[in-house]
Design a protein around this motif. Structure first.
Motif, PDB file in Angstrom:
ATOM      1  N   UNK A 143       0.788  -1.226   0.000  1.00  0.00           N
ATOM      2  CA  UNK A 143       0.000   0.000   0.000  1.00  0.00           C
ATOM      3  C   UNK A 143       0.816   1.270   0.000  1.00  0.00           C
ATOM      4  N   UNK A 144       2.088   1.190  -0.361  1.00  0.00           N
ATOM      5  CA  UNK A 144       2.962   2.368  -0.343  1.00  0.00           C
ATOM      6  C   UNK A 144       3.262   2.899  -1.737  1.00  0.00           C
ATOM      7  N   UNK A 145       2.480   2.472  -2.728  1.00  0.00           N
ATOM      8  CA  UNK A 145       2.725   2.929  -4.099  1.00  0.00           C
ATOM      9  C   UNK A 145       2.469   4.428  -4.199  1.00  0.00           C
ATOM     10  N   UNK A 146       3.359   5.148  -4.842  1.00  0.00           N
ATOM     11  CA  UNK A 146       3.255   6.606  -4.993  1.00  0.00           C
ATOM     12  C   UNK A 146       2.364   6.917  -6.192  1.00  0.00           C
ATOM     13  N   UNK A 147       1.350   7.727  -5.978  1.00  0.00           N
ATOM     14  CA  UNK A 147       0.463   8.102  -7.065  1.00  0.00           C
ATOM     15  C   UNK A 147       1.141   9.168  -7.937  1.00  0.00           C
ATOM     16  N   UNK A 148       0.929   9.124  -9.220  1.00  0.00           N
ATOM     17  CA  UNK A 148       1.520  10.135 -10.106  1.00  0.00           C
ATOM     18  C   UNK A 148       2.066   9.503 -11.375  1.00  0.00           C
ATOM     19  N   UNK A 149       2.472  10.363 -12.278  1.00  0.00           N
ATOM     20  CA  UNK A 149       2.920   9.879 -13.581  1.00  0.00           C
ATOM     21  C   UNK A 149       4.373  10.225 -13.882  1.00  0.00           C
ATOM     22  N   UNK A 150       5.047  10.986 -13.000  1.00  0.00           N
ATOM     23  CA  UNK A 150       6.400  11.449 -13.296  1.00  0.00           C
ATOM     24  C   UNK A 150       7.363  10.288 -13.510  1.00  0.00           C
ATOM     25  N   UNK A 151       7.365   9.346 -12.555  1.00  0.00           N
ATOM     26  CA  UNK A 151       8.298   8.220 -12.673  1.00  0.00           C
ATOM     27  C   UNK A 151       7.967   7.364 -13.884  1.00  0.00           C
ATOM     28  N   UNK A 152       6.663   7.221 -14.160  1.00  0.00           N
ATOM     29  CA  UNK A 152       6.259   6.429 -15.316  1.00  0.00           C
ATOM     30  C   UNK A 152       6.751   7.059 -16.614  1.00  0.00           C
ATOM     31  N   UNK A 153       6.557   8.346 -16.732  1.00  0.00           N
ATOM     32  CA  UNK A 153       7.003   9.035 -17.934  1.00  0.00           C
ATOM     33  C   UNK A 153       8.523   8.994 -18.074  1.00  0.00           C
ATOM     34  N   UNK A 154       9.236   9.114 -16.944  1.00  0.00           N
ATOM     35  CA  UNK A 154      10.692   9.082 -16.983  1.00  0.00           C
ATOM     36  C   UNK A 154      11.193   7.748 -17.531  1.00  0.00           C
ATOM     37  N   UNK A 155      10.607   6.656 -17.007  1.00  0.00           N
ATOM     38  CA  UNK A 155      11.015   5.338 -17.475  1.00  0.00           C
ATOM     39  C   UNK A 155      10.648   5.156 -18.957  1.00  0.00           C
ATOM     40  N   UNK A 156       9.466   5.625 -19.339  1.00  0.00           N
ATOM     41  CA  UNK A 156       9.026   5.474 -20.727  1.00  0.00           C
ATOM     42  C   UNK A 156       9.950   6.213 -21.686  1.00  0.00           C
ATOM     43  N   UNK A 157      10.291   7.450 -21.331  1.00  0.00           N
ATOM     44  CA  UNK A 157      11.167   8.237 -22.195  1.00  0.00           C
ATOM     45  C   UNK A 157      12.556   7.611 -22.274  1.00  0.00           C
TER      46      UNK A 157
END
Length: 337
Positions: A259-273
């Motif tokens: 239950x400690x997952x951080x909400x948001x898209x920054x890390x996702x976008x960083x990995x994708x790029x």
């Protein structure tokens, strides 16, 4: 056919300001070692100045000057290939037109070749006068990087300035590839090759014909022509990213179940790029090698000669000369009309 004792091959691009001094110094150096039994092969690589007119004048005044006018700018390495293909000497000196490499070293280089029983005497730069710190730094880094990644050992701090025997040149001319890195190809053909240390001088006149963009293209041709290391690097990057992705998957799973997952898209976008950039890099490396295969598959002549002045004795085995077909065959007569 009489084969002269020495051919001096000089590719030229916008070197009109250097040609008279070049001819005087090269002629004096050649006469001091072989008398009149030599030829000076000047190759005009699509110059935009008066280089071709000066070459024609020199050829008319000196029967030992052979002037070759390419149909367009082919680049330094292909212009040099044209001169080597069409020269006929027992020994061949390669030198640039800017007089940074002193032609007066010819006698010492020939003495070294005879003393060492060598087929190639390659000049190693001890000092580089008149060049910026950036140019010296990048050149030193390039040669050392090339030495680490290529499958064929290429001597450090060397250019195309060298003396070759006829049998070494004939072996070089048997290599038909389009993207040519002459100093690497000479190293690849083997035979006995020995160094000759010298101090490189400042340009006699004009500007360098190798700006940063051309140097980068030249470096890439050298690496891809003599090494598959970039493809191996692509594989290594892929393996490393696989393990990194596996670790990231474990991290995401732990965060989800605790239950400690951080909400948001920054890390996702960083990995994708990041992954997208790596994929494009790998595809670019593969594409470069595929592009080389495509160019080689067309089997076009390496150079096209528009005009000649002087007694050209060699035959165009790698290119096309007016009045002579590809690979040195006589051109067929026109059937028009």
């Amino acid at each position: 056919m009489h084969r002269p004792a020495l051919s001096i091959v000089i590719p030229c691009y916008n070197e009109a300001a250097c040609l008279d001094a070049l001819h005087a110094r090269v002629s004096a150096a050649a006469r001091s070692v072989v008398g009149d039994d030599h030829e000076i092969v000047l190759v005009n690589d699509g110059s935009r100045d008066e280089s071709w007119a000066v070459m024609q004048r020199l050829s008319a005044a000196d029967p030992r000057v052979v002037a070759i006018n390419l149909s367009r700018n082919h680049g330094h390495q292909l212009a040099l290939t044209a001169g080597l293909d069409l020269c006929s000497g027992e020994q061949i000196l390669i030198i640039d037109a800017d007089l940074q490499d002193p032609p007066e070293l010819l006698g010492e280089m020939r003495a070294t070749m005879e003393r060492e029983g060598a087929d190639v005497v390659y000049a190693v730069r001890r000092k580089r006068e008149g060049e910026t710190f950036f140019k010296k730094l990048t050149a030193a880094a390039f040669y050392r990087f090339l030495d680490r990644v290529t499958d064929t050992p290429i001597p450090l701090d060397t250019g195309d300035f060298r003396l070759m025997s006829r049998r070494a040149l004939d072996a070089l001319l048997s290599l038909p590839e389009q993207a040519r890195f002459i100093r690497g190809m000479v190293a690849w053909v083997g035979f006995r090759q020995v160094p000759f240390v010298y101090d490189r001088h400042e340009r006699h006149a004009g500007e360098t014909k190798y700006p940063l963009s051309k140097m980068l293209r030249f470096a890439f041709d050298a690496v891809t022509g003599f090494s598959t290391a970039p493809l191996r690097w692509a594989s290594h990057i892929g393996i490393a990213l696989f393990f990194l992705s596996f670790l990231l998957l474990i991290y995401i799973g732990i965060g989800f179940f605790t239950g400690s997952a951080v909400q948001g898209w920054t890390s996702t976008m960083l990995v994708t790029v990041f992954l997208g950039a790596v994929q494009m890099l790998v595809l670019g490396m593969i594409g470069e090698y595929l592009g080389r295969l495509y160019v080689e598959s067309k089997r076009r002549p390496l150079y096209l000669v528009a005009d000649v002045a002087g007694p050209v004795q060699g035959r165009a085995t790698l290119g096309y000369r007016a009045g002579q077909g590809p690979m040195g065959e006589p051109a067929e007569p026109s059937r028009a009309g």
